[in-house]
Scaffold this active site. Structure first.
Site, PDB file in Angstrom:
ATOM      1  CB  CYS A 108      -1.176   0.178   0.885  1.00 35.74           C
ATOM      2  SG  CYS A 108      -1.860  -0.784   1.113  1.00 35.74           S
ATOM      3  CB  CYS A 145     -13.235  -0.919   6.597  1.00 34.17           C
ATOM      4  SG  CYS A 145     -12.558  -2.652   8.347  1.00 34.17           S
ATOM      5  CB  SER A 146      -9.539   1.608   3.403  1.00 35.63           C
ATOM      6  OG  SER A 146      -9.160   1.066   3.755  1.00 35.63           O
ATOM      7  CB  ILE A 148     -12.520  -2.966  -3.284  1.00 33.67           C
ATOM      8  CG1 ILE A 148     -12.242  -4.349  -2.088  1.00 33.67           C
ATOM      9  CG2 ILE A 148     -11.645  -3.387  -4.356  1.00 33.67           C
ATOM     10  CD1 ILE A 148     -10.673  -4.807  -2.025  1.00 33.67           C
ATOM     11  CG  HIS A 165      -6.683   1.987   0.507  1.00 30.66           C
ATOM     12  ND1 HIS A 165      -5.006   2.689  -0.208  1.00 30.66           N
ATOM     13  CD2 HIS A 165      -5.705   0.420   1.111  1.00 30.66           C
ATOM     14  CE1 HIS A 165      -4.178   1.879   0.444  1.00 30.66           C
ATOM     15  NE2 HIS A 165      -5.045   0.503   0.823  1.00 30.66           N
TER      16      HIS A 165
END
Lengths: 391, 391
Positions: free
Chosen positions: A86, A222-223, A225, A334
């Site tokens: 990342c 949560c980031s 997809i 992200h």
């Protein structure tokens, strides 16, 4: 090493674009960054292409940059494909900075591009699973789940974030409500960002009521997809936005400072500034609790003070040091290999007064923190970049 | 940019090591290179890790270097994962050189490591298939097979090499016997190299009698699948072996010079030498016919003179400019992400007079040519490196 400036910066919107190939996303970001810099492809001498998952998503394991940049007019020049999970794009930015700072070239381009959305919805999660040391998966599972090895959610990555969040709750007194408040803040910011994947405001209650992912982590913490690309053009000499510091560190097994702390210390020293000088920051909120920990790791507040610092409003737009004015990974999105560049595109726009409704007034010093992978409790790699408005 | 020297160099034997993980191969090469340099892991400030296929072979798509170097004592420092298909390691070497030449650090490490052998024997071939532009596979198939699209051998990569060999035969008069002679020469060299995957001499008749792979290509004209690692330590200042030139170019669609030709031109200019000054070379003989073409592309002989140049004995050990004294990719082996570093390990040993039975006497200037991927008839990327003995 000589001065290096960001001469151009652009990104695509982040989102799920099932029918858009990686090359189209990359070309859009590159074209935007070159136009912003007032340059053409022939002006670029070196290019660094960051991507983390194409091998497992589309099968394009090799020559990712050469194929993705094929229609940009850049082929011919040296292209380096750079991966650091990342933190791929900030790692690539660091190398592009080095190339220009060293006099190796006058103009370098860095592109981060990632395409994760796929008709087979399991595929992006499987790809993200490669952000740990696969050979030591057993050790990591024991670390996260204990000797009994109770299996988690299926995403070891999110289970690690959950374990780190629980440990953080113990030592700081942070609550799930504090974590929810991070998501509320970043969605509030993201709602002001036309490039954000999610542009809806959320409430603490909505975050807490969203599906449990792992331990204290709810879905809205949560980031997501997603797909997208971001690019920056770096040039030698003075410009409106100067690179003041860029430093990487990798994770270790010992009890010493974390990779983020070590990268931050080096970047601050290189820039000759401290946490108190930072006017705006983009940080790696892959999960909401991480943002509070990063406040402390960057020295923006003291140890255990993350929740109070957030509650004070300091990191909201209008506060002393807005964090993730773009919406962060939680709201902006992200696409992992694009994130590091997207953070720097946002900060470049902030320093040029071009951030529209989410502008941090008078921002002069900006900091980006980007991290990737897990070797255990420590991130595998962390990168901290410091930019300055010189105008 | 300041002077940079190769302070240490080492490689593992190349071969098929089904039970040896990538990390063990990497650790062995790194340990050897550090010992050769008289340094420890704490002396290394930056590391570049080259690998091309781990995502598709073992699933370790991300943080390849952080995981592979975990047991070397190097964790903590910045580690960059670099990919450029079969030219990954020379690309990583270029970046390590830039880091030291620029003053960014005093000591950098570059590692190329690849593990291709797998119980599922189809897996390495599938991974190598990702060295083309997958989105344009159809265009490339039309280019190779014509409009009727007669399928080839199953390996588009080898079919491209076969097509290029056929075109070369037309314009130079080269025969299959000439190609076989390249394999004979390189196996003769490789038989003298304790690190080579194949250490057996072969005859022209044996090569021609080996199984047909594609067009004029026979099995013994093709580099094998294998595993291995190679590492070099670069330091600022004078040393026994100095980096005189390092240049990359990427492939283009036009009719201009090939990537190899453009990279060579830049590297010669940087080094201030010409083809006539080169005493020894390692080149990318992924298929035997390529070596003859590379002679011409590097200017070691004139256009169409490759077969005569080979026949003259000039490129044999004892000739004017021995090419692939290590055995080359054909005999030493070709773990793709390791190859670029392995070429430079061989040349470093040649320039230090440590090449044993395959020593090129009095070698002062050495050249490595490493290429990777195909965007069409042109390699996706090529890298040329020139080293000099200063002792």
């Amino acid at each position: 090493m000589r001065d290096v400036s960001v001469a151009g910066a652009a990104m695509t919107p982040f989102g799920k674009f099932l029918d858009t190939p990686l090359r189209s996303l990359a070309a859009q970001a590159v074209g935007g960054a070159l136009e912003d810099a007032g340059l053409g492809p022939a002006d670029v001498e070196l290019a660094f292409f960051a991507n983390a998952t194409a091998g497992l998503i589309t099968g394009q394991e090799m020559i990712r940059g050469e194929t993705a940049l094929r229609e940009t007019g850049l082929l011919g020049i040296p292209i380096f494909n750079v991966e650091n999970a990342c933190a791929s794009a900030s790692s690539a930015f660091h190398l592009a900075w080095m190339a220009v700072a060293s006099g190796q070239c006058e103009t370098a381009l860095v592109v981060g591009a990632e395409k994760m959305a796929h008709a087979d919805r399991k595929r992006p999660f499987a790809a993200l699973g490669a952000g740990i040391d696969l050979e030591r998966r057993g050790d990591l599972e024991t670390f996260v789940y204990g000797e009994d090895g109770t299996p988690g959610t299926g995403s070891l990555f999110m289970d690690i974030y959950a374990l780190l969040a629980e440990r953080y709750m113990e030592r700081s007194g942070a609550t799930e409500r504090d974590f929810a408040q991070v998501a509320v803040k970043n969605h509030h910011h993201g709602a002001l960002n036309p490039h954000a994947q999610y542009r809806d405001e959320v409430t603490v209650e909505e975050v807490l009521a969203s599906r449990t992912i792992s331990g204290p982590l709810k879905l809205l913490m949560c980031s997501p997809i997603g797909d997208g690309a971001a690019a920056l053009v770096l040039r030698a000499g003075d410009g409106a936005v100067k690179v003041r510091g860029t430093a990487l560190a990798t994770g270790r097994d010992d009890d010493g400072p974390l990779a983020v702390e070590r990268a931050a210390e080096k970047a601050y020293a290189q820039a000759g500034v401290g946490p108190g000088d930072v006017d705006v920051a983009e940080v790696h909120d892959a999960a909401a609790p991480a943002e509070l920990q990063i406040y402390e790791e960057l020295g923006l507040c003291g140890e255990g003070e993350g929740p109070a610092f957030l509650a004070s409003g300091a990191t909201m737009l209008g506060g002393r040091i807005p964090v993730n004015p773009s919406g962060g990974l939680l709201s902006k999105g992200h696409p992992v290999g694009a994130t590091g560049c997207a953070q720097l595109v946002e900060l470049t726009d902030q320093l040029r007064g071009r951030a529209g409704a989410r502008q941090v007034q008078g921002a002069r010093i900006a900091l980006a923190e980007n991290a990737g992978g897990f070797l255990g409790p420590d991130q595998a790699v962390a990168c901290v970049t410091i930019l300055e408005a010189t105008g």
